[in-house]
Design a protein around this motif. Structure first.
Motif, PDB file in Angstrom:
ATOM      1  N   LEU A   6     -22.281  21.166  14.967  1.00 54.69           N
ATOM      2  CA  LEU A   6     -22.813  20.367  13.862  1.00 54.69           C
ATOM      3  C   LEU A   6     -24.217  19.854  14.178  1.00 54.69           C
ATOM      4  CD1 LEU A   6     -19.612  18.321  12.893  1.00 54.69           C
ATOM      5  CD2 LEU A   6     -20.646  20.212  11.621  1.00 54.69           C
ATOM      6  N   SER A   7     -24.451  19.497  15.437  1.00 54.35           N
ATOM      7  CA  SER A   7     -25.776  18.996  15.830  1.00 54.35           C
ATOM      8  C   SER A   7     -26.831  20.086  15.688  1.00 54.35           C
ATOM      9  CB  SER A   7     -25.743  18.485  17.273  1.00 54.35           C
ATOM     10  OG  SER A   7     -24.814  17.433  17.419  1.00 54.35           O
ATOM     11  N   ILE A   8     -26.506  21.305  16.138  1.00 56.31           N
ATOM     12  CA  ILE A   8     -27.454  22.414  16.019  1.00 56.31           C
ATOM     13  C   ILE A   8     -27.677  22.762  14.553  1.00 56.31           C
ATOM     14  CG2 ILE A   8     -27.811  24.856  16.520  1.00 56.31           C
ATOM     15  CD1 ILE A   8     -28.301  23.005  18.883  1.00 56.31           C
ATOM     16  N   LEU A   9     -26.603  22.693  13.753  1.00 59.43           N
ATOM     17  CA  LEU A   9     -26.745  22.951  12.316  1.00 59.43           C
ATOM     18  C   LEU A   9     -27.698  21.937  11.686  1.00 59.43           C
ATOM     19  CD1 LEU A   9     -25.781  24.636   9.895  1.00 59.43           C
ATOM     20  CD2 LEU A   9     -23.925  22.994   9.596  1.00 59.43           C
ATOM     21  N   ASP A  10     -27.527  20.661  12.029  1.00 56.00           N
ATOM     22  CA  ASP A  10     -28.432  19.627  11.510  1.00 56.00           C
ATOM     23  C   ASP A  10     -29.862  19.863  11.990  1.00 56.00           C
ATOM     24  OD1 ASP A  10     -26.317  18.466  10.256  1.00 56.00           O
ATOM     25  OD2 ASP A  10     -26.088  16.812  11.676  1.00 56.00           O
ATOM     26  N   MET A  11     -29.994  20.270  13.250  1.00 51.25           N
ATOM     27  CA  MET A  11     -31.330  20.518  13.795  1.00 51.25           C
ATOM     28  C   MET A  11     -32.012  21.661  13.048  1.00 51.25           C
ATOM     29  SD  MET A  11     -32.376  21.507  17.717  1.00 51.25           S
ATOM     30  CE  MET A  11     -31.837  19.920  18.346  1.00 51.25           C
ATOM     31  N   ARG A  12     -31.262  22.748  12.808  1.00 55.82           N
ATOM     32  CA  ARG A  12     -31.846  23.881  12.078  1.00 55.82           C
ATOM     33  C   ARG A  12     -32.234  23.467  10.655  1.00 55.82           C
ATOM     34  NH1 ARG A  12     -27.785  27.834  14.320  1.00 55.82           N
ATOM     35  NH2 ARG A  12     -28.844  28.966  15.977  1.00 55.82           N
ATOM     36  N   ARG A  13     -31.366  22.680  10.015  1.00 54.11           N
ATOM     37  CA  ARG A  13     -31.684  22.221   8.662  1.00 54.11           C
ATOM     38  C   ARG A  13     -32.953  21.370   8.661  1.00 54.11           C
ATOM     39  NH1 ARG A  13     -25.584  20.365   6.802  1.00 54.11           N
ATOM     40  NH2 ARG A  13     -24.840  22.423   6.135  1.00 54.11           N
ATOM     41  N   HIS A  14     -33.030  20.469   9.639  1.00 54.09           N
ATOM     42  CA  HIS A  14     -34.216  19.618   9.741  1.00 54.09           C
ATOM     43  C   HIS A  14     -35.456  20.466  10.010  1.00 54.09           C
ATOM     44  CE1 HIS A  14     -36.155  15.789  11.656  1.00 54.09           C
ATOM     45  NE2 HIS A  14     -36.811  16.223  10.601  1.00 54.09           N
ATOM     46  N   MET A  15     -35.320  21.433  10.924  1.00 53.72           N
ATOM     47  CA  MET A  15     -36.441  22.325  11.220  1.00 53.72           C
ATOM     48  C   MET A  15     -36.881  23.074   9.967  1.00 53.72           C
ATOM     49  SD  MET A  15     -35.265  24.022  14.829  1.00 53.72           S
ATOM     50  CE  MET A  15     -36.518  25.294  14.745  1.00 53.72           C
ATOM     51  N   TYR A  16     -35.899  23.631   9.242  1.00 45.82           N
ATOM     52  CA  TYR A  16     -36.232  24.444   8.071  1.00 45.82           C
ATOM     53  C   TYR A  16     -36.892  23.591   6.990  1.00 45.82           C
ATOM     54  CZ  TYR A  16     -35.768  28.290   4.755  1.00 45.82           C
ATOM     55  OH  TYR A  16     -36.036  29.298   3.874  1.00 45.82           O
ATOM     56  N   THR A  17     -36.342  22.392   6.784  1.00 49.08           N
ATOM     57  CA  THR A  17     -36.946  21.481   5.807  1.00 49.08           C
ATOM     58  C   THR A  17     -38.384  21.159   6.190  1.00 49.08           C
ATOM     59  OG1 THR A  17     -34.788  20.499   5.318  1.00 49.08           O
ATOM     60  CG2 THR A  17     -36.727  19.215   4.715  1.00 49.08           C
ATOM     61  N   HIS A  18     -38.599  20.925   7.484  1.00 48.92           N
ATOM     62  CA  HIS A  18     -39.948  20.573   7.932  1.00 48.92           C
ATOM     63  C   HIS A  18     -40.889  21.776   7.874  1.00 48.92           C
ATOM     64  CE1 HIS A  18     -42.894  18.066   9.959  1.00 48.92           C
ATOM     65  NE2 HIS A  18     -43.141  19.062  10.790  1.00 48.92           N
ATOM     66  N   VAL A  19     -40.376  22.954   8.250  1.00 43.02           N
ATOM     67  CA  VAL A  19     -41.211  24.156   8.220  1.00 43.02           C
ATOM     68  C   VAL A  19     -41.704  24.430   6.801  1.00 43.02           C
ATOM     69  CG1 VAL A  19     -41.084  26.681   8.388  1.00 43.02           C
ATOM     70  CG2 VAL A  19     -40.334  25.275  10.291  1.00 43.02           C
ATOM     71  N   LEU A  20     -40.841  24.208   5.817  1.00 47.16           N
ATOM     72  CA  LEU A  20     -41.245  24.433   4.426  1.00 47.16           C
ATOM     73  C   LEU A  20     -42.337  23.464   3.982  1.00 47.16           C
ATOM     74  CD1 LEU A  20     -37.743  25.034   2.803  1.00 47.16           C
ATOM     75  CD2 LEU A  20     -39.487  26.742   3.325  1.00 47.16           C
ATOM     76  N   ARG A  21     -42.517  22.380   4.710  1.00 46.20           N
ATOM     77  CA  ARG A  21     -43.535  21.388   4.359  1.00 46.20           C
ATOM     78  C   ARG A  21     -44.811  21.532   5.191  1.00 46.20           C
ATOM     79  NH1 ARG A  21     -41.179  16.636   1.904  1.00 46.20           N
ATOM     80  NH2 ARG A  21     -38.971  16.936   1.513  1.00 46.20           N
ATOM     81  N   LEU A  22     -44.827  22.487   6.113  1.00 48.33           N
ATOM     82  CA  LEU A  22     -46.003  22.650   6.968  1.00 48.33           C
ATOM     83  C   LEU A  22     -47.139  23.322   6.205  1.00 48.33           C
ATOM     84  CD1 LEU A  22     -44.380  23.800  10.337  1.00 48.33           C
ATOM     85  CD2 LEU A  22     -45.355  21.561   9.799  1.00 48.33           C
ATOM     86  N   PRO A  23     -48.377  23.063   6.608  1.00 48.34           N
ATOM     87  CA  PRO A  23     -49.516  23.743   5.970  1.00 48.34           C
ATOM     88  C   PRO A  23     -49.425  25.255   6.155  1.00 48.34           C
ATOM     89  CG  PRO A  23     -50.248  21.895   7.325  1.00 48.34           C
ATOM     90  CD  PRO A  23     -48.798  22.093   7.633  1.00 48.34           C
ATOM     91  N   LEU A  24     -50.019  25.982   5.223  1.00 43.02           N
ATOM     92  CA  LEU A  24     -49.920  27.437   5.243  1.00 43.02           C
ATOM     93  C   LEU A  24     -50.580  28.040   6.474  1.00 43.02           C
ATOM     94  CD1 LEU A  24     -48.684  29.545   3.365  1.00 43.02           C
ATOM     95  CD2 LEU A  24     -50.942  29.870   2.344  1.00 43.02           C
ATOM     96  N   ASP A  25     -51.616  27.384   7.003  1.00 40.87           N
ATOM     97  CA  ASP A  25     -52.292  27.959   8.167  1.00 40.87           C
ATOM     98  C   ASP A  25     -51.402  27.963   9.404  1.00 40.87           C
ATOM     99  OD1 ASP A  25     -52.240  25.280   8.781  1.00 40.87           O
ATOM    100  OD2 ASP A  25     -54.414  24.999   8.719  1.00 40.87           O
ATOM    101  N   ARG A  26     -50.299  27.206   9.364  1.00 44.88           N
ATOM    102  CA  ARG A  26     -49.355  27.215  10.481  1.00 44.88           C
ATOM    103  C   ARG A  26     -48.706  28.591  10.632  1.00 44.88           C
ATOM    104  NH1 ARG A  26     -47.320  23.757  14.753  1.00 44.88           N
ATOM    105  NH2 ARG A  26     -45.570  24.959  15.534  1.00 44.88           N
TER     106      ARG A  26
END
Length: 700
Positions: A208-228
């Motif tokens: 569950l912790s890794i699942l939450d981490m991946r979700r958090h990562m994915y949510t954050h990645v979608l908010r990163l600038p395009l140059d990333r």
């Protein structure tokens, strides 16, 4: 731990199970002493407990005299109780008895050691008459000794031992042994049940912790600038896959070994300390050295694993490029070249894995060798005391101390194996939190106002943009004013900055210099979300997601009704092929829309933009050729979507240019000319050359 703590409803019972497992493990280690007492020592379990109670009650140490082991004393029989090390406040010391004296009778009754210990432990009299002889065998006058009350712990020990059958005969000893073994079986069953639940619950927590981490990562990645994502998409993917797997394994090792094993050592250390505190302190001398070694090896493993994870990203990048371009690889027979390219990365990964393997393989033998050296010294120390003529360490005690020593070193051995793996997880966590903690493009938008929906004008004011690590600007000092509902076509050679310029409008990138104004407002002073609501986007490579046709069309307006979705598809001339698909609008399309033709994909993208109904359209026309029928329908769909809308079109077809209000010619990041088609043919050599090479045949 911030991803573990939300699942504390599983964490609490897991901790309880770990505690229960540790207690039962300590109890099973502690049971060795009573078993050996029953099997190998004359005093047996009950005699040993009675001796312990008597020693605690009268403040001294007793031994059972053995002429073969101890110094022979005239007229003293074997199995006579002898006093050792009485404390100054001991009732025996106060009655003038000293270390080495023999107690031969109690209240006038001659007693051997076992019977004497039993009487001293169970006596409820206020005083006892003790007949004794000195260390050299001389008779002394009987003395009255005050009988102290039982302490709480000795009273408990007496109550517990009273529940277990005792005796000295073979049958009585076997009955005692069966009771002890029965209790031990219960302890082992409970301990292993607790172990199962602890490991199962920790796996649930970690998953569950890794699942939450991946979700958090994915949510954050979608908010990163395009140059990333301009040059490290594969590295980001590697963090989602390889790095999170390393963390999952690290969390399992952390809860199941790193947390559990030190607690498992507490019980054996306590038992060993109670049996012989000097032995235990000497045994623990190696702990600081082991900690220093763990830390040193762990740092090297963490650095090596971080380098290896970076190379995993490189490997994914090369795999992706090769697999996506497999037609070209096979057509040009470059299989061997691609194999060598991947093997170069593999060799670097192999080097780092070999280094980590060497460090992990080194830690355990070094720790075990050190533990053996300390253990050998401890065994020599105990054996010397046991074989000494005045020694009082019994066989059962000696064996129990050895078992405790093994039980103490076993967690250290396991920790030496698991600590490098935890450092692998640590390196992966550093990379993941480096990504999670990076600033998103929305972080800078706090408090910025929304953009009104009027959009009467768009102005580029001396706009310059340079990509990171680029040696020259992609867009340089561009100025352009656009009116509402005006259609602007951008043309120019490849690399002239057309796509980059339009990418600045929805703030995929921010200008390096200059500004872009919408209705007089600098778009950097407007919230990104409200800005992007005003744009519809059709990219050169039509993006189709692995989802249903319906979901692809409604991607920009997920709340749209079925009728609105179908109306948009009809206006884009897409419904005719959609209805021919196996499940119509519910057909799930393959990756990148591989089951559709280029023209069909583009019409779906146009339907998506029509449904979005944004006031500003950015259309990067596809360079790939489509069949005449598809091209005609795309043009008809484009005419539909351009009605009453401000549009920027990167044009590759004459039909698109001819329908534009103005044409902007770009070269090397700059605008070189702006005007109508005929005007530019006369005044702009670059446009004339583009027209003759790209558009003239199409016009004809």
């Amino acid at each position: 731990m911030r991803y573990v703590w939300p699942h504390r409803k599983f964490l609490y019972p897991a901790v309880i199970c770990i505690f229960l497992m540790v207690v039962t493990y300590s109890a099973s280690i502690g049971s060795i002493l009573p078993v050996l007492k029953v099997l190998v020592e004359d005093e047996g379990l009950h005699g040993s407990v009675n001796k312990y109670i008597a020693e605690d009650r009268f403040g001294c140490t007793f031994i059972t005299y053995n002429s073969a082991r101890d110094r022979e004393v005239r007229d003293i029989e074997d199995r006579t109780a002898q006093i050792r090390r009485p404390k100054p406040d001991s009732p025996l010391y106060e009655a003038s008895l000293r270390g080495g004296d023999f107690i031969v009778a109690l209240n006038g009754t001659p007693l051997k050691a076992l019977d004497l210990f039993k009487e001293l432990a169970s006596s409820e009299q206020e005083s006892l008459e003790i007949t004794y002889r000195s260390a050299d065998g001389e008779w002394r006058e009987p003395v009255q000794v005050q009988v102290p009350p039982l302490t709480q712990k000795t009273a408990l020990a007496r109550s517990v031992i009273g529940m277990i059958p005792g005796g000295q005969s073979k049958q009585e000893r076997m009955r005692t042994l069966l009771v002890i073994l029965g209790l031990l079986i219960v302890v082992v069953v409970v301990g292993n049940a607790a172990r199962f639940m602890a490991e199962y619950l920790t796996v649930i927590i970690n998953t569950l912790s890794i699942l939450d981490m991946r979700r958090h990562m994915y949510t954050h990645v979608l908010r990163l600038p395009l140059d990333r994502f301009s040059d490290n998409t594969s590295d980001t993917m590697s963090r989602f896959v390889q790095d999170t797997n390393d963390i999952f394994r690290g969390l399992n090792n952390f809860f199941q070994i790193f947390v559990t094993e030190p607690f498992k050592a507490i019980g054996p250390i306590t038992i060993a300390f109670l049996l012989d505190w000097q032995f235990t302190l000497f045994l623990l001398l190696g702990t600081p050295l082991a900690a220093i070694l763990f830390r040193k090896i762990g740092k090297m493993v963490r650095r090596a694993n971080r380098r290896m994870l970076v190379q995993f990203g490189q490997m994914l990048s090369r795999l992706e490029s090769t697999l996506n371009g497999m037609r070209v690889v096979k057509a040009y027979m470059r299989e061997n070249y691609e194999r060598r390219r991947l093997f170069q990365v593999d060799r670097i990964i192999l080097k780092q894995q070999a280094r980590m393997g060497m460090l992990e393989a080194l830690s355990s033998p070094v720790i075990e060798t050190g533990a053996f050296l300390i253990g050998a010294a401890v065994i020599y120390f105990i054996a010397n005391r046991m074989l000494d003529e005045s020694g009082d360490t019994g066989v059962a005690r000696f064996v129990t101390l050895l078992v405790c020593m093994g039980a103490i070193f076993d967690p250290v051995r396991k920790l030496s194996n698991v600590y490098p793996k935890l450092q692998r997880a640590n390196a992966a966590a550093e990379r993941i939190f480096e990504l999670i903690d990076s600033e998103s493009e929305y972080d800078q938008d706090a408090g910025k106002p929304d953009l009104p929906t009027i959009c009467n004008s768009i102005e580029f004011d001396q706009v310059t943009f340079r990509y990171p690590k680029a040696d020259r600007p992609a867009v340089s000092e561009v100025s352009l004013s656009v009116r509402k509902n005006e259609i602007i076509a951008l043309v120019g050679p490849n690399g002239s900055g057309k796509t980059t310029l339009l990418s600045l409008l929805p703030r995929f990138y921010n200008p390096t210099a200059g500004r872009i104004l919408i209705d007089g407002l600098d778009i950097r002073d407007i919230s990104i979300r409200s800005l992007r609501k005003h744009f519809g986007l059709i990219t050169q490579e039509s993006v189709i997601f692995p989802d249903s046709v319906r979901a692809n069309i409604a991607y920009g307006r997920p709340d749209a009704s079925d009728e609105e979705i179908k109306a948009a598809a009809r206006r884009a001339f897409a419904e005719e092929f959609i209805l021919q698909l196996p499940d119509g609008y519910d057909t799930v399309l393959g990756e990148h829309g591989a089951t559709l033709s280029g023209g069909q994909r583009q019409r779906l993208a146009i339907a998506r933009a029509i449904l979005r109904d944004a006031p500003i359209l950015i259309f990067d026309e596809a360079t790939s050729q489509v069949d005449p029928e598809s091209e005609m329908k795309i043009q008809q769909a484009l005419e539909t979507i351009l009605e009453n809308r401000t549009a920027f079109i990167i044009a590759h077809r004459y039909a698109t240019i001819s329908g534009a209000d103005r044409i902007v010619v770009m070269d090397e990041g700059k605008i070189v000319a702006v005007g109508a088609h005929k005007q530019l043919l006369e005044s702009c050599p670059l446009y004339r050359r583009l027209y003759e090479t790209q558009f003239r045949n199409e016009e004809g």
